[in-house]
Design an enzyme around this catalytic site. Structure first.
Site, PDB file in Angstrom:
ATOM      1  N   HIS A 146     -10.466  -1.740  11.949  1.00 46.01           N
ATOM      2  CA  HIS A 146      -9.288  -3.179  11.477  1.00 46.01           C
ATOM      3  C   HIS A 146      -9.381  -4.359  12.227  1.00 46.01           C
ATOM      4  O   HIS A 146      -8.314  -4.064  12.830  1.00 46.01           O
ATOM      5  CB  HIS A 146      -7.968  -2.282  11.372  1.00 46.01           C
ATOM      6  CG  HIS A 146      -6.799  -3.169  10.251  1.00 46.01           C
ATOM      7  ND1 HIS A 146      -5.407  -2.431  10.664  1.00 46.01           N
ATOM      8  CD2 HIS A 146      -7.134  -4.119   9.025  1.00 46.01           C
ATOM      9  CE1 HIS A 146      -5.535  -2.965   9.544  1.00 46.01           C
ATOM     10  NE2 HIS A 146      -6.217  -4.382   8.757  1.00 46.01           N
ATOM     11  N   GLY A 166      -0.418 -19.980  18.954  1.00 42.88           N
ATOM     12  CA  GLY A 166      -1.102 -20.797  19.344  1.00 42.88           C
ATOM     13  C   GLY A 166      -1.534 -20.624  20.855  1.00 42.88           C
ATOM     14  O   GLY A 166      -2.535 -20.295  21.979  1.00 42.88           O
ATOM     15  N   ASP A 167      -0.155 -20.120  21.021  1.00 37.84           N
ATOM     16  CA  ASP A 167       0.099 -19.425  23.119  1.00 37.84           C
ATOM     17  C   ASP A 167      -0.466 -18.359  23.306  1.00 37.84           C
ATOM     18  O   ASP A 167      -0.951 -17.910  24.465  1.00 37.84           O
ATOM     19  CB  ASP A 167       1.646 -19.795  23.446  1.00 37.84           C
ATOM     20  CG  ASP A 167       2.223 -21.227  23.330  1.00 37.84           C
ATOM     21  OD1 ASP A 167       1.460 -22.273  24.565  1.00 37.84           O
ATOM     22  OD2 ASP A 167       3.125 -21.163  23.389  1.00 37.84           O
ATOM     23  N   ASN A 168      -0.765 -17.513  22.342  1.00 40.90           N
ATOM     24  CA  ASN A 168      -1.393 -17.024  22.788  1.00 40.90           C
ATOM     25  C   ASN A 168      -3.235 -17.053  22.691  1.00 40.90           C
ATOM     26  O   ASN A 168      -3.795 -15.575  23.609  1.00 40.90           O
ATOM     27  CB  ASN A 168      -1.791 -15.435  21.031  1.00 40.90           C
ATOM     28  CG  ASN A 168      -0.591 -14.419  20.983  1.00 40.90           C
ATOM     29  OD1 ASN A 168       0.430 -14.745  21.561  1.00 40.90           O
ATOM     30  ND2 ASN A 168      -0.102 -14.658  19.395  1.00 40.90           N
ATOM     31  N   THR A 200      -4.203 -12.327  11.052  1.00 42.82           N
ATOM     32  CA  THR A 200      -4.672 -14.082  10.452  1.00 42.82           C
ATOM     33  C   THR A 200      -4.119 -14.686  11.963  1.00 42.82           C
ATOM     34  O   THR A 200      -4.675 -15.709  11.605  1.00 42.82           O
ATOM     35  CB  THR A 200      -3.903 -13.741   8.847  1.00 42.82           C
ATOM     36  OG1 THR A 200      -4.161 -12.655   8.534  1.00 42.82           O
ATOM     37  CG2 THR A 200      -3.687 -14.551   8.229  1.00 42.82           C
ATOM     38  N   ARG A 211       1.242  -1.237  -0.380  1.00 40.29           N
ATOM     39  CA  ARG A 211      -0.326  -0.032   0.323  1.00 40.29           C
ATOM     40  C   ARG A 211       0.869   1.497   0.038  1.00 40.29           C
ATOM     41  O   ARG A 211       2.034   1.304   0.471  1.00 40.29           O
ATOM     42  CB  ARG A 211      -1.108   0.512   1.318  1.00 40.29           C
ATOM     43  CG  ARG A 211      -1.867  -0.923   1.393  1.00 40.29           C
ATOM     44  CD  ARG A 211      -3.609  -0.708   2.155  1.00 40.29           C
ATOM     45  NE  ARG A 211      -2.010  -1.032   3.971  1.00 40.29           N
ATOM     46  CZ  ARG A 211      -1.553  -0.317   4.588  1.00 40.29           C
ATOM     47  NH1 ARG A 211      -1.455   0.874   4.285  1.00 40.29           N
ATOM     48  NH2 ARG A 211      -1.061  -1.176   5.439  1.00 40.29           N
ATOM     49  N   GLY A 240      -3.511  -3.836  -1.524  1.00 40.45           N
ATOM     50  CA  GLY A 240      -4.832  -3.036  -0.634  1.00 40.45           C
ATOM     51  C   GLY A 240      -4.755  -1.671  -1.424  1.00 40.45           C
ATOM     52  O   GLY A 240      -6.305  -1.038  -1.306  1.00 40.45           O
ATOM     53  N   ARG A 244       1.961 -11.788  -0.582  1.00 43.23           N
ATOM     54  CA  ARG A 244       0.767 -12.411  -0.228  1.00 43.23           C
ATOM     55  C   ARG A 244       0.314 -13.706  -0.570  1.00 43.23           C
ATOM     56  O   ARG A 244       0.573 -14.167  -1.794  1.00 43.23           O
ATOM     57  CB  ARG A 244      -0.713 -11.360  -0.115  1.00 43.23           C
ATOM     58  CG  ARG A 244       0.108  -9.811   0.238  1.00 43.23           C
ATOM     59  CD  ARG A 244      -0.784 -10.271   1.817  1.00 43.23           C
ATOM     60  NE  ARG A 244      -0.067  -8.974   2.696  1.00 43.23           N
ATOM     61  CZ  ARG A 244      -0.660  -8.425   3.690  1.00 43.23           C
ATOM     62  NH1 ARG A 244      -1.670  -8.828   4.086  1.00 43.23           N
ATOM     63  NH2 ARG A 244       0.220  -7.331   4.665  1.00 43.23           N
ATOM     64  N   LYS A 272      -9.409  -2.009   1.763  1.00 41.87           N
ATOM     65  CA  LYS A 272      -9.615  -1.467   2.960  1.00 41.87           C
ATOM     66  C   LYS A 272      -9.802   0.113   2.442  1.00 41.87           C
ATOM     67  O   LYS A 272     -10.696   0.528   3.142  1.00 41.87           O
ATOM     68  CB  LYS A 272      -7.840  -0.700   2.674  1.00 41.87           C
ATOM     69  CG  LYS A 272      -7.353  -2.032   3.327  1.00 41.87           C
ATOM     70  CD  LYS A 272      -7.517  -3.174   4.400  1.00 41.87           C
ATOM     71  CE  LYS A 272      -7.257  -2.818   5.952  1.00 41.87           C
ATOM     72  NZ  LYS A 272      -6.081  -4.289   5.349  1.00 41.87           N
ATOM     73  N   TYR A 274      -1.033  -3.439  -7.112  1.00 40.98           N
ATOM     74  CA  TYR A 274      -1.090  -4.407  -5.531  1.00 40.98           C
ATOM     75  C   TYR A 274      -2.241  -4.125  -4.770  1.00 40.98           C
ATOM     76  O   TYR A 274      -2.980  -3.800  -4.637  1.00 40.98           O
ATOM     77  CB  TYR A 274       0.030  -3.933  -5.299  1.00 40.98           C
ATOM     78  CG  TYR A 274      -0.192  -4.093  -3.932  1.00 40.98           C
ATOM     79  CD1 TYR A 274       0.744  -5.295  -3.177  1.00 40.98           C
ATOM     80  CD2 TYR A 274      -0.480  -3.613  -2.533  1.00 40.98           C
ATOM     81  CE1 TYR A 274       0.900  -6.218  -1.842  1.00 40.98           C
ATOM     82  CE2 TYR A 274      -0.504  -3.908  -1.137  1.00 40.98           C
ATOM     83  CZ  TYR A 274      -0.231  -5.428  -0.509  1.00 40.98           C
ATOM     84  OH  TYR A 274      -0.122  -6.219   0.271  1.00 40.98           O
ATOM     85  N   SER A 292      -1.332  -3.474  10.162  1.00 45.31           N
ATOM     86  CA  SER A 292      -0.793  -4.518   9.462  1.00 45.31           C
ATOM     87  C   SER A 292       0.099  -5.697   9.410  1.00 45.31           C
ATOM     88  O   SER A 292       1.696  -4.671   9.975  1.00 45.31           O
ATOM     89  CB  SER A 292      -1.175  -3.428   8.038  1.00 45.31           C
ATOM     90  OG  SER A 292      -1.915  -2.590   7.770  1.00 45.31           O
ATOM     91  N   ASP A 313      -9.587  -9.532   8.673  1.00 48.91           N
ATOM     92  CA  ASP A 313      -9.295  -8.232   8.457  1.00 48.91           C
ATOM     93  C   ASP A 313      -9.827  -7.227   8.583  1.00 48.91           C
ATOM     94  O   ASP A 313      -9.283  -6.387   9.304  1.00 48.91           O
ATOM     95  CB  ASP A 313      -8.019  -8.179   7.277  1.00 48.91           C
ATOM     96  CG  ASP A 313      -7.107  -6.914   7.226  1.00 48.91           C
ATOM     97  OD1 ASP A 313      -6.339  -7.042   7.696  1.00 48.91           O
ATOM     98  OD2 ASP A 313      -7.755  -6.444   6.268  1.00 48.91           O
ATOM     99  N   CYS A 357       0.502  -7.606  11.626  1.00 50.95           N
ATOM    100  CA  CYS A 357       1.059  -7.828  13.248  1.00 50.95           C
ATOM    101  C   CYS A 357       0.590  -8.367  13.684  1.00 50.95           C
ATOM    102  O   CYS A 357      -0.049  -8.728  15.517  1.00 50.95           O
ATOM    103  CB  CYS A 357       0.940  -6.471  14.056  1.00 50.95           C
ATOM    104  SG  CYS A 357       2.028  -4.969  13.260  1.00 50.95           S
ATOM    105  N   GLY A 358      -0.208  -9.121  13.292  1.00 52.32           N
ATOM    106  CA  GLY A 358      -0.824 -11.023  13.282  1.00 52.32           C
ATOM    107  C   GLY A 358      -1.811 -11.168  13.710  1.00 52.32           C
ATOM    108  O   GLY A 358      -2.871 -11.796  14.552  1.00 52.32           O
TER     109      GLY A 358
END
Ligand code: GTP
Ligand code: SPV
Ligand code: MN
Length: 592
Positions: free
Chosen positions: A231, A501-503, A258, A74, A204, A375, A211, A202, A253, A282, A255-256
């Protein structure tokens, strides 16, 4: 292929005619969404070289696409909100006066489809017919865009049928032109329900449902109509009794989102019967339901996920989602078996391969095979943990809202806000290190309120006021608000928390807090877990390390206060007084 209009809707026909007159295509193709048409477009895309058909045994219906090398993310500095008055776009958006913007864009777009096909793509954000759903039509000269939009949205004839004669739909014009960076513009006209994107191919920048519509235009509509476009991922945690509670989480974006949305519970949790269900990865549209709670719907129909780092350990569900019907963008091409590869997929980079630019690639020279923002575009229905509520027209009820960022220090693993207003403050002061999802420097900490800095379609201070207002309307039914940070590092830069997974261990504490089942330690920034209330069973983290990442360093937070004051000052009179009050309260608590 169909050249005949698929609707009699006068507003649609008039607008498409206007676009034809502007861009002058050789032919016009309406996208009906049928499998025959999709197959024919894939064929055509391979013929023109836009798409490469991958190994159909290992990756059925999967394709590879490479963007131009100057067009891989983007472009925030070329993204504009074109509302009548500059002051209404606010200090965090780029602004252009609408008539000047239209003129400039039309000059760029004029005649740009010459010799090319215009695809007219009707699509729905949200399940067609759902109270959440909003419709759009994107006109594009890119088969890649069509094939992506067909995965990412509900597209085709059913949308036009549901739209009927209504003029309530979002107009989107995309022109590839020459992929000239100096003439690349992603422009939004919230007052006119219009998006125009030129000189990019591209994700986004060009999948206009994502977006541009579902966040920038929709956030403006949400403000006007009393709902929220965020978001955020949406996931459900099923406990051993079979009860499912849903959370929505906003991380910037790459930062985790998905990864959290599809997490596989650690073994001890799996044995007890925990499951995680993915509703979205998202974007969340949220409305107050008839029961007064906040309900969320994912307006998308697929995942446009970051490839690097996705593997059998970190995110097996995402990987499984990409095994059929998927378009890969800017990953490495393994020529031995005609499959794809990216950094972090496994430890065996292919020997006979092309990198994301399509050049012969030798991994031993230290260069990257896949672009860091490469992606996959995968259908949501491929995901092994897709929620049974994925298509639910009313969405899912939200128990907790979670904000998060990528901070090496400062932010603890998790903390809870005191109440909704304090939670809005926590969202407004979010900061995170920049990533490869947008062009520009990577790893620089910047303020990214609610992970919406690049996506808010109007004045950010009015957006915060809208959040405060939603809290007033929700009253005691409001979700509880939390903040997480999976990215604390030691002095060598190693992550201190295993993440992925530990999250779930953190989600378990969050949900227990929502139900008043667990205590907490009050700090100057909010409620932090008692160390032993985060389940460490089967976890490879010592109690001391955990205590360390739950720590609130007053010195660092006092520095934050200075940064926040400077940030808030940019919003002048429009900043809600409540946020200043919250900041003063935190400042005083830190100094006490
Ligand atoms: P967008 O699609 O750009 O909005 O990104 P996203 O928020 O969905 O991020 P995604 O889940 O794709 O993760 C981006 C990167 O962060 C990937 O390289 C992941 O491997 C990494 N990541 C995700 N979750 C974690 C985690 O819990 N810990 C660590 N250390 N890294 C993570
Ligand atoms: C993001 O950057 O937040 C994405 C990818 O989800 S894009 O569609 O390019 O915006
Ligand atoms: Mn995103």
């Amino acid at each position: 292929m169909t050249g005949k209009a698929l609707t009699k809707n006068p507003s649609v026909l008039a607008w498409v005619d206007k676009m034809i007159a502007l861009v002058k295509p050789q032919q016009v193709v309406w996208i009906d969404g049928s499998q025959e048409q999709i197959d024919a477009l894939r064929e055509e895309g391979c013929r023109t070289g836009e798409m490469i058909r991958l190994n159909q045994e290992k990756l059925p219906d999967c394709y590879l696409h490479r963007t131009a090398v100057n067009d891989v993310a983007r472009v925030e500095d070329r993204t504009f909100i074109c509302c009548p008055e500059e002051k209404d776009a606010g200090p965090t958006n780029h602004w252009m006066e609408p008539s000047a913007a239209y003129k400039m864009l039309e000059d760029i777009a004029r005649g740009s489809y010459q010799g090319r096909t215009m695809y007219v793509l009707p699509y729905s954000m949200g399940p067609v017919g759902s109270p959440f759903a909003k419709y759009g039509i994107e006109v594009t000269d890119s088969i890649y865009v069509v094939l992506n939009m067909v995965i990412m949205t509900r597209a085709g004839q059913a949308v036009l049928d549901a739209l009927g004669d209504s003029a309530d739909w979002i107009r989107g014009l995309h022109c590839r032109c020459d992929i000239d960076e100096s003439k690349r513009y992603i422009c939004h006209f919230p007052q006119d329900d219009t998006i125009i994107s030129v000189n990019s191919g591209y994700g986004g920048n060009v999948l206009l449902g994502k977006k541009c519509f579902a966040l920038r235009i929709a956030s403006y509509l949400g403000h006007k109509e009393g709902w929220m476009a965020e978001h955020m991922l949406i996931l459900g945690v099923e406990d051993p009794k079979g009860d499912i509670r849903y959370v929505a989480a906003a991380f910037p974006s790459a930062c985790g989102k998905t990864n959290l949305a599809m997490l596989i519970p650690p073994e001890t949790y799996r044995k007890k019967g925990y499951k995680v269900w993915c509703v979205g990865d998202d974007i969340a549209w949220m409305r107050i339901g008839p029961d007064g709670r906040l309900w969320a719907c994912n307006p998308e129909n697929g995942f446009f996920g970051v490839a690097p780092g996705t593997n059998e350990k970190s995110n097996p569900n995402a990987l499984a989602s990409t095994r059929r019907g998927t378009i890969f963008t800017n990953v490495a091409h393994n020529l031995d078996d005609n499959t794809v590869w990216w950094e972090g997929l496994d430890k065996n980079p292919p020997r006979n391969a092309l990198n994301w630019k399509g050049e012969k690639w030798d991994s031993t020279d230290g260069s990257k095979g896949a672009h860091p923002n490469s992606r996959f575009t995968a259908p949501a229905k491929n995901c092994p943990c897709v929620s049974p509520k994925f298509d639910s027209p009313e969405g899912v009820p939200i128990s907790a809202i979670i904000f998060g960022g990528r901070r090496a220090r400062t932010a603890p693993l998790v903390y809870q806000s005191e109440d909704w207003n304090n939670g809005v403050f926590v969202g407004s002061i979010m900061a995170s290190e920049t990533t490869a999802a947008a062009t520009g420097a990577v790893g620089v900490v910047r303020r990214d309120p609610m992970a919406m800095l690049p996506f808010c379609g109007y004045h950010m201070a009015d957006y915060w006021a809208h959040w405060l207002d939603m809290g007033r309307k929700l009253g005691d039914k409001a979700p509880k608000i939390f903040h997480v940070n999976w990215f604390r590092t030691d002095d060598e830069g190693n992550f201190l928390w295993p993440g992925f997974g530990d999250n779930l261990r953190v989600l378990e504490w969050i949900l227990a807090r929502c139900e008043g089942k667990v205590g907490a330690r009050k700090t100057a920034i909010g409620y932090v877990p008692h160390v032993d209330d985060i389940n460490r069973e089967g976890l490879d983290v010592s109690r001391d390390t955990l205590a360390g990442i739950l720590n609130v360093d007053k010195g660092l937070w006092l520095q934050e206060v200075d940064g926040i004051r400077a940030f808030y000052a940019r919003f002048g009179d429009r900043l809600p007084a409540e946020l200043t009050r919250q900041l003063d309260k935190m400042d005083a608590a830190l100094k006490a």
